[in-house]
Structure formats: C-alpha cells, structure tokens
Scaffold this active site. Structure first.
Site, PDB file in Angstrom:
ATOM      1  N   ASP A 187      14.329  34.680 -12.531  1.00  0.00           N
ATOM      2  CA  ASP A 187      15.093  35.840 -12.078  1.00  0.00           C
ATOM      3  C   ASP A 187      16.225  35.495 -11.135  1.00  0.00           C
ATOM      4  O   ASP A 187      17.262  36.152 -11.114  1.00  0.00           O
ATOM      5  CB  ASP A 187      14.171  36.857 -11.406  1.00  0.00           C
ATOM      6  CG  ASP A 187      13.686  36.377 -10.040  1.00  0.00           C
ATOM      7  OD1 ASP A 187      13.017  35.331  -9.990  1.00  0.00           O
ATOM      8  OD2 ASP A 187      13.975  37.046  -9.031  1.00  0.00           O
ATOM      9  N   ASP A 204      14.466  30.994  -7.606  1.00  0.00           N
ATOM     10  CA  ASP A 204      13.130  30.410  -7.620  1.00  0.00           C
ATOM     11  C   ASP A 204      12.714  30.110  -9.056  1.00  0.00           C
ATOM     12  O   ASP A 204      13.524  30.195  -9.978  1.00  0.00           O
ATOM     13  CB  ASP A 204      12.133  31.340  -6.926  1.00  0.00           C
ATOM     14  CG  ASP A 204      12.200  32.770  -7.481  1.00  0.00           C
ATOM     15  OD1 ASP A 204      12.502  32.927  -8.675  1.00  0.00           O
ATOM     16  OD2 ASP A 204      11.963  33.724  -6.712  1.00  0.00           O
ATOM     17  N   TYR A 227       8.836  42.120  -6.067  1.00  0.00           N
ATOM     18  CA  TYR A 227       9.322  43.178  -6.946  1.00  0.00           C
ATOM     19  C   TYR A 227       8.316  44.326  -6.996  1.00  0.00           C
ATOM     20  O   TYR A 227       7.849  44.726  -8.050  1.00  0.00           O
ATOM     21  CB  TYR A 227       9.622  42.625  -8.341  1.00  0.00           C
ATOM     22  CG  TYR A 227      10.834  41.728  -8.358  1.00  0.00           C
ATOM     23  CD1 TYR A 227      12.113  42.260  -8.312  1.00  0.00           C
ATOM     24  CD2 TYR A 227      10.697  40.343  -8.366  1.00  0.00           C
ATOM     25  CE1 TYR A 227      13.231  41.443  -8.297  1.00  0.00           C
ATOM     26  CE2 TYR A 227      11.815  39.512  -8.350  1.00  0.00           C
ATOM     27  CZ  TYR A 227      13.072  40.069  -8.318  1.00  0.00           C
ATOM     28  OH  TYR A 227      14.187  39.266  -8.303  1.00  0.00           O
ATOM     29  N   GLU A 270      21.846  34.127  -2.623  1.00  0.00           N
ATOM     30  CA  GLU A 270      21.039  33.936  -3.826  1.00  0.00           C
ATOM     31  C   GLU A 270      21.593  34.745  -5.001  1.00  0.00           C
ATOM     32  O   GLU A 270      21.836  35.944  -4.877  1.00  0.00           O
ATOM     33  CB  GLU A 270      19.587  34.338  -3.567  1.00  0.00           C
ATOM     34  CG  GLU A 270      18.660  34.017  -4.729  1.00  0.00           C
ATOM     35  CD  GLU A 270      17.192  34.219  -4.384  1.00  0.00           C
ATOM     36  OE1 GLU A 270      16.336  33.654  -5.083  1.00  0.00           O
ATOM     37  OE2 GLU A 270      16.890  34.943  -3.403  1.00  0.00           O
TER      38      GLU A 270
END
Length: 493
Positions: free
Chosen positions: A82, A85, A233, A473
């Site tokens: 995603d 990571d 999430y 990120e």
C-alpha cells in the site's frame, strides 16, 4: 500533532477564489502532464508484490513475498504494497483498484500511449482480489503482520517478518472491505468489458457474490480484526457507505435494476446523506453521490436525485473561501485536511471535481452555492490548480511527485526505495540492519519514479525526511485518482 489548518473568512470568498485560480508565477514553463501521467503509472510497478513480469520497467525491484497465503493453504501472491511498508492491506488496495478503474472508465479514451499501462495497473490489482475472494464466504483482507513489519526496515525482497493471512467470514464480518472489494471488481469489469469479455464476466460474477456476502453478514472488519488492522486501516466511518458504494458500481457494471432498487431502498438506512464532503479509502460518501449523479443529470434516474443534491453540497463545501471546518486551504492554495497523508484528500477530491465537471458539462448544468455559482469550467480550474501544486507550482517550488521536475522529495519514507537494491547489495539485509538507511541523511538510492508523497503541512512546509512519514510516505491511493486527472490535463493542455 497535526498543525491547525489555515482558515479564510467567508466575506473574502470571491476574492480568494479569484486569487487561488490565477496562474502561479513559480512555474517556469507549462507542465508536461503526459510525462507525469507516465510516471504516475510507473509508480504502481514499484509497489508490486509477487513474481514480477518480464515487462517490469522499474528494474531495481525484484520478486517478493512468493509464499504469501501458504500458511493458510491458499495462494495470495501478487497485489500491491500500500505504501512504504511491506504489508498488503486489502481495504486500501481495493479502493486503489476502484479508483484506477474509474480513471480508465472516464478518461481511458484520452490516455493515449499510457492506456495499456493503466489497464495493467488495474489488472495487477484485480488478479490479486480474485485470489483473495476465490473461496465463497471468505475474503482474505490482509497479508502480513503489521506490528512485525513496522518493527523492521527491510526490502520486500528480503523480508522475513510474519506473513499472516487475515480473513473475514460469516462469523467475523467485514462489510466495509468486502463492499469495497465488490466495487473494485465491478468497476474493473467495465474496463475489461470489450477488451477481455471472459475476464470481465469473471470479475462481475465475483463482484456479485462478494457483495451478497458483504450485505448478508454485516459488520466492520476492524471489529473482527482489530489488532491486525488498527490503527493502520481501521474502519472509523462504518461499513454502510461501502455497501452503497458496492451497489452503485454493480448498478453501473451489471445494468441490473435490483442494485438501483437496493440503493433507493437503503438510502436512509445506510446513511447516504452523512459526511457528504468525505472521500477516501475509509469514506465513500462523496464518491457515491458523484457517481450516481451522472444518471440523474442525464435524466435517467429521478429516484436518485437526492444523491445529486448531496453531490452539489460536496462541491459547495470544497470551494475555496467557504468557511468549512473540515476542508481548508493552505496559504499556497492546497486543499488541506488535518491528519496524515494529506495528498490523498487532494487527489481524491480533485478527481471528483473533474469527474463531476464533465457530468455537469454534458447536462449543461452548474452548481448553485450560497454565495456563488460553480460552473463546470470553475471545477476544472480548481482541480487543475491542485494538480499544478503537486507538480511544482507551490511556495516550496518543489514537485511532490518523485522523479518529476527539477526538485522533488529525495528521502521518501519507503523501504524498497531507501535501501540498496538487491542488484547493488546482493547480501540479505536483516530487520534491524536497515535502520541505518532509515536514519541516513542521504537521498534514497532507488528512485521510486512517480510516487506522490503525503505532502506539505498546512503552512506549505515540507520536511524531506524519512521519519516524517505523514509528509514523506507515498501511497497507492494518492496516485490512483491522479491517473485520471493527469490523463485529462495531458489531453487538454
């Protein structure tokens, strides 16, 4: 703590709107939107998990996570990481796939030479989602233990963290992630309807089954899998919007009246009028309203008119200068919402502005707001202003797309980009051995071309530093709606 967003007084709305939409002087030359489109799609190749295909263009990446699902006796290889990571989170991955598909549906005809890459990006997502939904009554929603993963700074090719496969079922429901998965499969079935009819039919039939499962066994997946998905999430908004979202896409893809009837019947029960100015991986309300409004504007669905009213309300709430506590603008003109990864809001809201402007144009319609009228042309200019900010027209004079422009983020919060590639450093880099690369002040050795980072704060300041993950990120769901935006402005510049 996130900084407080800058607020602008309501009385200055018209003046501020004019100033915001004026051309910015910081751009030395017009933007190359087609180049940005190409790079935005290249980013998805950098996020691929599994066995990479022969035509992989981002060559510093190699095969990874080739045994995902084995511990559960299933094949869960493939899909996307995603963000920075190495976990495969199903909820944002499904949303990414839905938005990529919507980009192709609305703007594919003007993508030119990049259409093929956009379709490949969609299929990389749907191939995985088909694996995750292969067993009826079960949806695999995540691969990788997030606590184990976030405790390490490892290349995906090296990772030796726990690759736990998490699932939802009748006893552990997840209508949110299942509803979004159904939406992704249904939207993608439209993309492949004429290009690969057999694959399209498979996607649609699976979408129908997954939606039925989501609707029959209602509940939020973060209630069933809290340790695995929170705080990463969590479903904060509730699962009701994903059921409407899934039904909306099935209505569009299948052309079956049953889904339209479901939407009308459940509009109040599933809180269609809630939080109409939110849109992202957790909250689909604004997207539902924009998507369904197209048929209303075309005169084909008067029973869905309340969704158009909500869509107009969203447009009015996002206009610059309007006093809205949830949506503000930075001094440099960037849409800003408090929280992490602000660019996800910038790109998703801008996509809705552009999509709705097209729907309004075809109906010769404008949005009437309390203090102004928002024409389709105005919505396009506002969307373009946000895209231009991302590409470098901002107080920092920096492109927030890696590899685009003369100056862009060089120390993004991304494991694969910040660690030496396997080609450059064949030896295994263990969990904690990567920490020195994470803390290094040096630029990342591998350029993740096309990645759009979380972006600057409410004062337009940006720390180009890995530890500032909220700003540095990249995520797939930042890029996915940007694909459609860039395609449009590449064709109309």
């Amino acid at each position: 703590m996130a900084p407080n967003p800058r607020r602008f007084p309501l009385l200055s709305a018209s003046l501020f709107l004019l100033l915001l939409l004026l051309p910015r002087l910081s751009s030395a030359s017009p933007h190359n939107y087609h180049d940005a489109l190409r790079k935005s799609l290249l980013f998805f190749e950098g996020q691929r998990s599994g066995r990479l295909p022969p035509d992989q263009r981002l060559r510093w990446r190699q095969d990874s996570a080739l045994h995902d699902g084995a511990s559960a006796g299933v094949d869960l290889t493939g899909g996307y990481y995603d963000a920075g990571d190495n976990v495969k989170f199903g909820f944002p991955m499904a949303f990414t796939t839905t938005l990529l598909a919507w980009s192709v549906i609305d703007f594919g005809r003007i993508m030119g030479s990049e259409l093929g890459n956009a379709i490949k990006a969609v299929k990389w997502g749907t191939d995985y989602l088909l694996k995750a939904t292969a067993h009826e009554g079960v949806v695999y929603v995540q691969v990788g233990d997030p606590l184990s993963d976030h405790n390490c700074w490892e290349r995906p090719e090296d990772m030796d963290t726990l690759r736990t496969a998490y699932k939802i079922d009748a006893n552990h429901p997840g209508s949110d992630v299942a509803g979004e998965t159904a939406a992704a499969l249904a939207a993608a079935s439209i993309v492949f309807r004429s290009r690969d009819p057999a694959y399209s039919r498979l996607l649609l039939s699976r979408a129908i089954k997954v939606f039925e499962f989501a609707d029959r066994h209602r509940g939020a997946y973060s209630s069933s899998l809290r340790r695995a998905v929170c705080p990463f999430y969590c479903d904060v908004n509730g699962y009701q919007d994903e059921l409407l979202w899934g039904a909306a896409w099935l209505h569009k893809a299948s052309r079956r009246r049953v889904y339209r009837e479901y939407i009308v019947r459940n509009e109040v029960v599933l809180r269609a009028g809630d939080t109409i100015n939110e849109f992202g991986w957790d909250n689909k309300h604004a997207g539902i309203n924009i998507l369904l409004s197209k048929e209303v504007l075309m005169g084909r669905a008067n029973d869905l008119r309340s969704f158009q009213v909500n869509a107009d309300g969203f447009i009015c709430s996002i206009l610059p200068g309007i006093s809205n506590p949830q949506i503000q603008y930075s001094p440099g003109g960037l849409i800003y919402k408090s929280g992490s990864s602000n660019m996800q809001h910038v790109t998703s809201f801008s996509f809705l502005l552009l999509a709705y402007s097209n729907y309004l144009s075809h109906a010769n319609h404008a949005v009437t707001c309390p203090h102004t009228t928002a024409s389709p042309a105005l919505l396009k200019r506002l969307a373009k202003r946000q895209v231009d900010y991302i590409l470098g027209d901002n107080p920092m004079g920096m492109s927030y797309m890696v590899g685009y422009g003369r100056r862009y983020p060089e120390r993004i919060h991304h494991r694969g980009s910040s660690l030496p590639s396997v080609h450059a450093h064949p030896a295994h880099i263990a969990c904690k051995e990567g920490s020195r690369y994470y803390l290094s002040p040096n630029p990342n050795p591998n350029i993740l071309v096309g990645a759009v980072v979380g972006g600057p704060n409410s004062t337009d300041a940006f720390p180009d530093s890995r530890p500032f993950f909220q700003e540095s990120e990249p995520t797939t769901y930042i890029n996915a709606p940007l694909v459609g935006l860039l395609a449009y402005f590449a064709a109309h510049s």
